[in-house]
Design an enzyme around this catalytic site. Sequence first.
Site, short mmCIF file in Angstrom:
data_model
loop_
_atom_site.label_atom_id
_atom_site.label_comp_id
_atom_site.label_asym_id
_atom_site.label_seq_id
_atom_site.Cartn_x
_atom_site.Cartn_y
_atom_site.Cartn_z
N ASP A 144 0.86 -1.23 0.05
CA ASP A 144 0.13 -0.30 0.15
C ASP A 144 0.91 1.09 -0.08
OD1 ASP A 144 -2.33 1.83 0.85
OD2 ASP A 144 -3.35 -0.29 0.65
N HIS A 209 -3.93 6.17 3.48
CA HIS A 209 -4.58 4.65 2.92
C HIS A 209 -3.62 3.64 3.66
CE1 HIS A 209 -6.08 1.88 0.14
NE2 HIS A 209 -6.91 2.65 -0.08
N SER A 526 -11.04 -0.97 -0.36
CA SER A 526 -9.92 -1.01 0.10
C SER A 526 -10.24 -1.35 1.66
CB SER A 526 -9.44 0.39 0.17
OG SER A 526 -8.53 0.57 -1.05
#
Length: 748
Positions: A144, A209, A526
């Site tokens: 990520d 994220h 996600s």
Amino acid sequence: MKDLSIFLLLLFLSVLGEVKTGQAQNTDVYIVYMGATASKNTTLRDDHAQLLTYLSKRKRNALVHIYRHGFSGFAARLSEEEASSIAMRPGVVSVFRDTVLKLHTTRSWDFLENQNDLTIDPGRGSDSVSSSSQEYDTIIGILDTGIWPESQSFSDEGMGPVPSRWKGTCKAGPDFSSSLCNRKLIGARSYINPDTGDTEGTPRDVVGHGTHVASTAAGASVAGASYYGLASGTAKGGAPPARIAVYRVCSSEGCMGSAILAAFDDAIADGVDVLSLSIGASSQSALDLSSDPITIGAFHAVEKGITVVCSAGNEGPQTKTVVNTAPWILTVGATTIDRDFESNVQLGNNKVIKGRAIHFGDLKNSPVYPLIHGMDAKAENDVPDQDARNCNPVTLNGAKVKGKIVVCEIDDDYYTDDDKVEEVMGQGGIGAILLHNHATAVASTYRSFPVSIIPSNASDLLAYLNSTSNPVGTILPTVSVIKQKPAPPDVVAPGANILAAWPGNDTSEALEGKDPPLFYVLSGTSMSCPHVSGIAATVKSQFPAWTPSAIKSAIMTTASQTNNLKAPITNDESGLVATPFDYGAGLVTTAGPLQPGLIYETSTIDFLLFLCDFGYNTSEIKLISAEIPDGFSCPPNPSADLISNMNYPSISIYNFDGKASKNVTRTVTNVGSDDETIYTATMEIPAGLEVKVVPEKLQFTKNTKKLSYQVIFTPAASSSNADYLFGSLTWTNGKYKVRTPFVVSAKN
């Protein structure tokens, strides 16, 4: 043989020599995929080594990444002619341009635990849950945007030593010391972006994220977590005892395919047990199997015993939008949970219209603020009515908007909701109400500006606007509401309005006069993907010998098809009862996968036959797989029947013309507490189809752990006009329920 290798290398050099060296060649980064490695050590295959030697001598700084641990290949800066020449080399499976993939962007775990119909039985036999002191120490690899290691979610308090089998590293970089790793965060790497030459050179997350995803999968319990008081409670990951290894392959611009493959290659050598990827292509630009870095990397990871969990993309609930669908990947879609963020609108007639958004505005609770419709606030006569109605940029008149709450009817997707809200803000509006054609269960965040997003069929609001010359109202403060009915891959998991850890220096999400938030709310697959990664890690901790396909089977066959009110899961957009195309096998549970009763194990042969059907020939497959059985060859005429007969926890039948029957075979393994047990089949059969199971009972003994059965699909006398027919087969012995969904279609 050595002479032949030298001859082929010279031939290759002569081919490249034909490219004119007197003129500059345009170069791009290409990935050269060469299949399996030569051995379990890092020794390069001869053909791999020869290509690397040539490139390093001929083209300085051409090499970007070398893949040698889990599979063979490299990424390099090449001209189109050079790439074409390399593609002709023996030993090369495919050559393709580097691609940019996208990120698929608390309470959710309590919600999942409440979905369990099964109570953990600590006294059961072969699949009993061990005490924590005996559990296998699982390691989750996160590909990520990196990690914010100072977050409390990554505290190692109470954790034992790092597993001795861990071979990874904690890579230092600017603003990231290797001492930031601990017994929780045991590894961190970052990868070069071939376009810019770096990724800020650090595993530190500057996007947020990756931190959010990692804490959702395996974050430690943190009491008192909230986003400025909203969604308050204890934040925790799916597998709090698990270790985390972070591979930074993404920036705010996206994720390079060459870096993703490099991370897969390192993770295989490092010793992770589960890999979690909340990234992928869009459905419109879905990649071919031979050029998809996630599909390629996942194949080799699964071959090495690593479970790979990927997000399904964020384009649902539209049809045919799922990505990361290779059968060796556990693909996860998103559902809502039983929490909603309400931002309601109160009108001057005291009616309250329910809306959704996250904001911390300071409007009064009483309806005293003027309301104006976007159409009535047009900037100029030549502004199209539709643009003003949507509050599109440069369409509103500041004099008309200033000091008012603007009502925008959203019926186009050319501009984002943020664009429309910014137009209202920029023209002096004090709030925005978006009547949305595609209002979803996702609550967007607008910080200090009051916003409410409500369905565009809000007839009461529009009627009120038309009933008075001086409409007034207010947007009430956002409140977190629990026990909402959820709306609605292989499986689905919570992905809407998920609270998790966030970088502690992100002032862009901070309220004025407040410190940056330590937790933040995000939505998308996600967020659902790491939920399942955490469950997979928990299953692995209890059953370390289980293969990725066994873990996948346990998660799929114990999934639920009902929501928290025990009613059928529905499609978020249509409101209709959802189908397996919406939720796969169903909504994951936390307890069920720890005692599935029976499991389906998908073998290497199943995957190789899938590659045959996809178009690979036997020679290419022998390059790709390190575990190809002796004597294996593709069938003379591969067909979709090869896929239907894959020993998978679901069944797909295609080309069903309504004339002939179709038979599929499955094999299950008894992992329940009882060696001597009988499972009986029950079915849900759609109209237009007859389904028979042979045998209807499976009798397991101490010496018979595996049994096979056939499912025979036959057209019914009264046919159906539906394009797809959905049903299910469930095996039960009174203690466990093992459900397998099926879909039958006349289409290819």
